[in-house]
Design a protein around this motif. Structure first.
Motif, mmCIF file in Angstrom:
data_model
loop_
_atom_site.group_PDB
_atom_site.id
_atom_site.type_symbol
_atom_site.label_atom_id
_atom_site.label_comp_id
_atom_site.label_asym_id
_atom_site.label_seq_id
_atom_site.Cartn_x
_atom_site.Cartn_y
_atom_site.Cartn_z
ATOM 1 N N ILE A 119 46.539 31.375 1.140
ATOM 2 C CA ILE A 119 47.262 30.106 1.112
ATOM 3 C C ILE A 119 48.704 30.422 1.504
ATOM 4 N N TYR A 120 49.084 30.012 2.707
ATOM 5 C CA TYR A 120 50.442 30.276 3.199
ATOM 6 C C TYR A 120 51.310 29.106 2.779
ATOM 7 N N ILE A 121 52.180 29.348 1.793
ATOM 8 C CA ILE A 121 52.943 28.268 1.191
ATOM 9 C C ILE A 121 54.399 28.288 1.661
ATOM 10 N N ARG A 122 54.960 27.119 1.792
ATOM 11 C CA ARG A 122 56.346 26.973 2.220
ATOM 12 C C ARG A 122 57.280 27.755 1.278
ATOM 13 N N GLY A 123 58.273 28.408 1.848
ATOM 14 C CA GLY A 123 59.148 29.274 1.075
ATOM 15 C C GLY A 123 59.856 28.600 -0.078
ATOM 16 N N GLU A 124 60.201 27.309 0.087
ATOM 17 C CA GLU A 124 60.928 26.607 -0.965
ATOM 18 C C GLU A 124 60.045 26.194 -2.137
ATOM 19 N N PHE A 125 58.737 26.318 -2.007
ATOM 20 C CA PHE A 125 57.811 25.860 -3.049
ATOM 21 C C PHE A 125 57.538 26.946 -4.094
ATOM 22 N N TYR A 126 58.581 27.561 -4.600
ATOM 23 C CA TYR A 126 58.376 28.653 -5.549
ATOM 24 C C TYR A 126 57.651 28.168 -6.805
ATOM 25 N N HIS A 127 58.032 26.998 -7.329
ATOM 26 C CA HIS A 127 57.388 26.498 -8.549
ATOM 27 C C HIS A 127 55.917 26.167 -8.300
ATOM 28 N N VAL A 128 55.594 25.720 -7.081
ATOM 29 C CA VAL A 128 54.193 25.426 -6.741
ATOM 30 C C VAL A 128 53.408 26.724 -6.624
#
Length: 427
Positions: A119-128
């Motif tokens: 799952i490649y997650i957006r860098g700003e979505f740390y809490h997610v």
């Protein structure tokens, strides 16, 4: 229609495995593992599920392109790099219903013969990221991920990879480059990722919302899924509504719904009772449409007929105080900043567009500049390795098409001619 993608949104602990299992969670995976992989793909094809990331490509067909006889390992990549301005639906799914995504990933792995999903997650979505990783641990501890799931002999691991916040990483080949530890820049194609993808191996890449629909297809059937929307536009759909509306947010509906129903029904109408001026229906990379087109169905085909695209279903609503020259400059500032720089037309062209738009917006432009904007746009569109160039010129081309008089007024009068309320806000 009762929400099916976001049933846990209002529950205090709706993101937990316990809440997910109460609603029949992982039943789709159990069913899929009792079927040959090819039958799972055929079921997804029969449902008509189209990718929810923007392109709308049939998901089952994408999975079918992954070669079954390749000796190399296969991978599933979930594109969670939700960076399109105005888009926030995937964020909600991952934060509030993470196990639905994990189940979709596991089913997809079984269908294409993969044992690993990223799952490649957006860098700003740390809490997610923390929510997802906690859900993965829950699922693994309960036997829904890991070794020999349900005693079927199927192994599956899911890992979360956090990017560095680059918009371009949302393009699937750039995503693969970033996942491999390189700069997020698009690859030359062919070969396509289905054949030569992650680490040179066959890879399927799907959006978060796309994969979240897969368990529903397995448990409720492809006929149920297809019946929820117009022909070739079936299934539940999440819409992000932002801008000048009374109730911005994520709304779930079938694609029978119209833009008017979404804006004036679900989102409560235009803020302060003002008049609607324009709508961007599918994220900043889709053309602006006028109020006379909002009775169009908010579907892939419906919005194409209306002169725009569904894209990421990010509906940005603008009232009559909005300056369209400012809108174009604002969005082009984003695209110039986010260009990966690999293609000369995009790298240089977006910079020129920002400079020209700033000149017009500052009251220092000429009538020639308006045509120059279109000329520069023509030298970007269709001339880049990925769709970024086409996305970048959409705000310029569509605002000039529908609101050329505003550009001309900026040139003629040397100032913005929008209502005083807009100017008083610091425009």
């Amino acid at each position: 229609m009762n929400p099916v993608l976001t049933p846990h949104v209002r529950e205090p602990n709706g993101h937990t495995l316990e809440a997910y299992l109460r609603r029949g969670g992982y039943g789709g995976l159990r069913k899929a593992l009792g079927m040959p992989p090819g039958e799972v793909i055929e079921m997804v094809k029969a449902s008509g599920l189209r990718g929810r990331g923007g392109a709308g490509f049939p998901t089952g067909m994408k999975w079918q392109f992954v070669p079954k006889d390749s000796p190399k390992p296969k991978y599933l990549c979930c594109n969670a790099d939700e960076s399109e301005p105005g888009t926030f639906k995937d964020h909600v799914l991952m934060e509030r219903n993470p196990h639905l995504l994990l189940e979709g990933c596991a089913i997809g792995c079984h269908a294409i013969g993969a044992k690993v999903a990223y799952i490649y997650i957006r860098g700003e979505f740390y809490h997610v990221q923390r929510v997802l990783e906690a859900a993965i641990e829950e699922a693994r501890a309960a036997g829904y991920l890991g070794h020999d799931i349900f005693g079927s002999g199927f192994d599956c691991e899911i890992y979360v990879h956090r990017g560095a916040g680059a918009y371009e990483a949302g393009e699937e080949s750039a995503l693969l480059e970033s996942l491999e530890g390189k700069r997020a820049q698009p690859r030359i194609r062919p070969p396509f990722p289905a054949v030569v993808g992650l680490y040179g191996c066959p890879t399927a890449i799907n959006n978060v919302e796309t994969l979240c629909n897969v368990p529903l297809i397995l448990t409720r059937g492809p006929e149920w899924f297809a019946s929820l929307g117009p022909e070739k536009n079936g299934g539940p759909k999440l819409y992000c509504i932002s801008g000048h509306v009374e109730k911005p947010g994520v709304y779930e509906a079938s694609m029978h719904v119209t833009l008017r129903e979404l804006i004036y029904g679900h989102a409560g109408g235009i803020r302060g009772g003002r008049a609607l001026k324009a709508v961007i229906p599918g994220g900043s990379s889709t053309p602006v449409i006028l109020p006379d087109r909002i009775d169009a169905q908010a579907s892939f085909d419906g919005l194409l007929k209306a002169g725009s695209m569904l894209g990421s279903a990010a509906i940005i609503v603008m009232d009559d105080t909005t300056c369209m020259v400012w809108l174009a400059e604002n969005l082009l500032h984003f695209y110039r900043h986010e260009s990966c720089g690999k293609c000369t037309p995009c790298r240089e062209g977006t910079d020129w567009l920002v400079k020209i738009l700033h000149r017009i917006e500052a009251g220092e432009g000429s009538m020639r500049d308006i045509d120059l904007l279109l000329g520069v746009s023509a030298n970007i569109g269709g001339k880049t390795l990925c769709p970024f160039g086409d996305a970048a010129i959409a705000p310029v081309v569509s605002t000039i098409q529908h609101f050329r008089h505003e550009y001309e007024a900026h040139v003629r009068e040397g100032r913005c001619t929008c209502p005083a309320e807009w100017r008083e806000m610091g425009h």
